[in-house]
Design an enzyme around this catalytic site. Structure first.
Site, PDB file in Angstrom:
ATOM      1  N   LYS A 102     -34.826 -14.513 -32.361  1.00 44.80           N
ATOM      2  CA  LYS A 102     -35.103 -15.868 -31.870  1.00 44.80           C
ATOM      3  C   LYS A 102     -34.337 -16.160 -30.594  1.00 44.80           C
ATOM      4  CE  LYS A 102     -37.729 -17.793 -35.224  1.00 44.80           C
ATOM      5  NZ  LYS A 102     -37.866 -18.536 -36.434  1.00 44.80           N
TER       6      LYS A 102
ATOM      7  N   LYS B 190     -49.599  -7.700 -39.623  1.00 43.96           N
ATOM      8  CA  LYS B 190     -49.937  -8.757 -40.573  1.00 43.96           C
ATOM      9  C   LYS B 190     -50.233 -10.080 -39.854  1.00 43.96           C
ATOM     10  CE  LYS B 190     -45.946 -11.270 -42.172  1.00 43.96           C
ATOM     11  NZ  LYS B 190     -46.638 -12.551 -42.014  1.00 43.96           N
TER      12      LYS B 190
ATOM     13  N   LYS C  88     -47.744 -16.597 -38.511  1.00 41.18           N
ATOM     14  CA  LYS C  88     -47.704 -17.915 -37.863  1.00 41.18           C
ATOM     15  C   LYS C  88     -47.205 -17.821 -36.448  1.00 41.18           C
ATOM     16  CE  LYS C  88     -45.450 -19.570 -41.325  1.00 41.18           C
ATOM     17  NZ  LYS C  88     -44.650 -20.133 -42.341  1.00 41.18           N
TER      18      LYS C  88
HETATM   19  P1  ATP Z   1     -43.558 -16.113 -39.362  1.00 39.29           P
HETATM   20  O1  ATP Z   1     -44.389 -15.380 -38.369  1.00 39.29           O
HETATM   21  O2  ATP Z   1     -42.956 -17.373 -38.836  1.00 39.29           O
HETATM   22  O3  ATP Z   1     -42.597 -15.223 -40.101  1.00 39.29           O
HETATM   23  P2  ATP Z   1     -45.332 -15.839 -41.545  1.00 39.29           P
HETATM   24  O4  ATP Z   1     -46.792 -15.995 -41.299  1.00 39.29           O
HETATM   25  O5  ATP Z   1     -44.801 -14.454 -41.682  1.00 39.29           O
HETATM   26  O6  ATP Z   1     -44.592 -16.647 -40.440  1.00 39.29           O
HETATM   27  P3  ATP Z   1     -43.610 -16.797 -43.622  1.00 39.29           P
HETATM   28  O7  ATP Z   1     -43.171 -18.215 -43.505  1.00 39.29           O
HETATM   29  O8  ATP Z   1     -42.692 -15.707 -43.199  1.00 39.29           O
HETATM   30  O9  ATP Z   1     -45.000 -16.663 -42.851  1.00 39.29           O
HETATM   31  O10 ATP Z   1     -44.050 -16.515 -45.121  1.00 39.29           O
HETATM   32  C1  ATP Z   1     -44.463 -17.537 -46.008  1.00 39.29           C
HETATM   33  C2  ATP Z   1     -45.084 -16.904 -47.238  1.00 39.29           C
HETATM   34  O11 ATP Z   1     -46.370 -16.369 -46.907  1.00 39.29           O
HETATM   35  C3  ATP Z   1     -44.313 -15.748 -47.851  1.00 39.29           C
HETATM   36  O12 ATP Z   1     -44.387 -15.863 -49.257  1.00 39.29           O
HETATM   37  C4  ATP Z   1     -45.030 -14.511 -47.380  1.00 39.29           C
HETATM   38  O13 ATP Z   1     -44.921 -13.440 -48.290  1.00 39.29           O
HETATM   39  C5  ATP Z   1     -46.464 -14.994 -47.278  1.00 39.29           C
HETATM   40  N1  ATP Z   1     -47.180 -14.322 -46.195  1.00 39.29           N
HETATM   41  C6  ATP Z   1     -46.841 -14.346 -44.902  1.00 39.29           C
HETATM   42  N2  ATP Z   1     -47.718 -13.667 -44.172  1.00 39.29           N
HETATM   43  C7  ATP Z   1     -48.663 -13.207 -45.022  1.00 39.29           C
HETATM   44  C8  ATP Z   1     -49.841 -12.432 -44.870  1.00 39.29           C
HETATM   45  N3  ATP Z   1     -50.229 -12.034 -43.667  1.00 39.29           N
HETATM   46  N4  ATP Z   1     -50.583 -12.137 -45.959  1.00 39.29           N
HETATM   47  C9  ATP Z   1     -50.186 -12.565 -47.172  1.00 39.29           C
HETATM   48  N5  ATP Z   1     -49.084 -13.292 -47.406  1.00 39.29           N
HETATM   49  C10 ATP Z   1     -48.320 -13.627 -46.342  1.00 39.29           C
HETATM   50 MG    MG Z   2     -42.787 -14.056 -41.849  1.00 40.44          MG
END
Ligand code: ATP
Ligand code: MG
Length: 336
Positions: A117, A199, A202
């Protein structure tokens, strides 16, 4: 005599500044409401954490309200669950300060998310970004949570939280429950629509890579139609067909169909038909949530009341832990 049952506690906070995507939804969010049967759950909007990236004030206010409405629209306000906003519970900051004093500079410096970050936001490497994990530890320890559902990128932060809790318990006697990661039933892992070997995330800068859970049907259709596939023109799950595999994963997660069934359903059909069907399945999967979300947002009086009730319930739990921790470290309460 009825048996005294105490449920284990699960805690999860979501950031208001990024809208969850369909991967978050099928991998985590949609399973949360059902967890109230087996656990007492605490869900919050991590608005204090959001300050580390200095959002625009009106945007933060709006997003916090929306994130709260989202949690309610997921059906999380049920059973003994508590749903609240982090900034409504001052105990988060109180415990975070205390935990700062029991966290070594060296161990905080090892957090890879801080390193990532601070590169991402090189113009605003603030101390809040550095102490983010101790605020997160406070979020968890305040509620004596047994389990925390986390993504892979939060593993290191949870490990830090466990270390600090164990250290504190070791010094002063049992004070905090040492939390464990919550491993739910193996959910599907959704990949980016644009780069299906990565994957869905966000923080993906390409908005076409992820379907937000608030996207309109037209946006969902557009994103599905522009998803990266291959030139074989055959809907089947196989090595090297990452794009199609991913669309099949999404379709399966939204319809409950097995890959074999999906292959049969689309035998002899092109990717265009398949993509339309995936979009429709996503729209249908999200429809009840989106309708409830919009209904709640139009009922601000209800949201205000729910937030106040959530904050009261959260504070009752949190104040107990802070009181205990303050006493243990020798802060005089001024009463005895
Ligand atoms: P960031 O990019 O900010 O890390 P993220 O999309 O990875 O965001 P997180 O906040 O890290 O999301 O994860 C929130 C929840 O969603 C966790 O339980 C994680 O296992 C699940 N998750 C995140 N990305 C995926 C995905 N692509 N497919 C399935 N589950 C996901
Ligand atoms: Mg994540």
């Amino acid at each position: 005599m009825p048996e005294l049952q105490t449920k284990k506690k699960v805690l999860s906070l979501i950031q208001p500044t990024a809208v969850p995507h369909i991967g978050n939804y099928v991998g985590a969010l949609r399973n949360w409401a059902g967890m109230a049967d087996d656990y007492d759950c605490v869900y919050g909007v991590a608005d204090l954490h959001a300050l580390t990236i200095r959002p625009e004030p009106p945007a933060l206010r709006r997003q916090s309200l929306e994130a709260f409405a989202m949690l309610l629209a997921l059906g999380l306000r049920r059973g003994n669950n508590v749903v609240f906003l982090q900034s409504h519970v001052p105990e988060h900051c109180q415990l975070a300060w205390l935990l700062n004093c029991y966290t070594q500079f060296g161990e905080a410096s090892r957090m890879t998310q801080f390193k990532d970050k601070s590169t991402q936001h090189a113009d605003n490497v603030n101390v809040g970004l550095f102490t983010y994990p101790t605020l997160m530890a406070a979020d968890i320890l305040l509620y004596q949570a047994d389990y925390v559902p986390i993504g892979a990128d939060q593993k290191q932060h949870l490990e830090l939280c466990r270390n600090v809790a164990e250290r504190f318990n070791g010094l002063y006697g049992q004070t905090f429950v040492v939390p464990e990661p919550y491993i739910g039933k193996i959910g599907s892992r959704v990949m980016s629509l644009q780069e299906p070997t990565k994957k869905m995330s966000k923080s993906d800068p390409n908005p076409k890579g992820a379907i937000s859970i608030l996207d309109t049907p037209a946006e969902i259709l557009k994103k599905c139609r522009s998803a990266v596939t291959d030139s074989e023109a055959c809907v089947r799950h196989a090595d090297g067909k990452d794009g199609i595999n991913n669309l099949m994963t999404i379709y399966a997660a939204c319809t409950g169909k097995a890959f074999g069934e999906i292959e049969q359903e689309f035998a002899g059909k092109g990717y265009g038909d398949f993509k339309n069907a995936v979009a429709e399945a996503v729209v249908e999967e999200l429809r009840p949530f989106q309708e409830e979300y919009r209904r709640l947002l139009s009922d601000k009086a209800y949201l205000i009341q729910a937030a106040a009730e959530g904050a009261d319930a959260a504070r009752r739990l949190a104040a107990k832990t802070v009181g205990k921790a303050y006493r243990k470290v020798g802060l005089w309460d001024g009463r005895r």
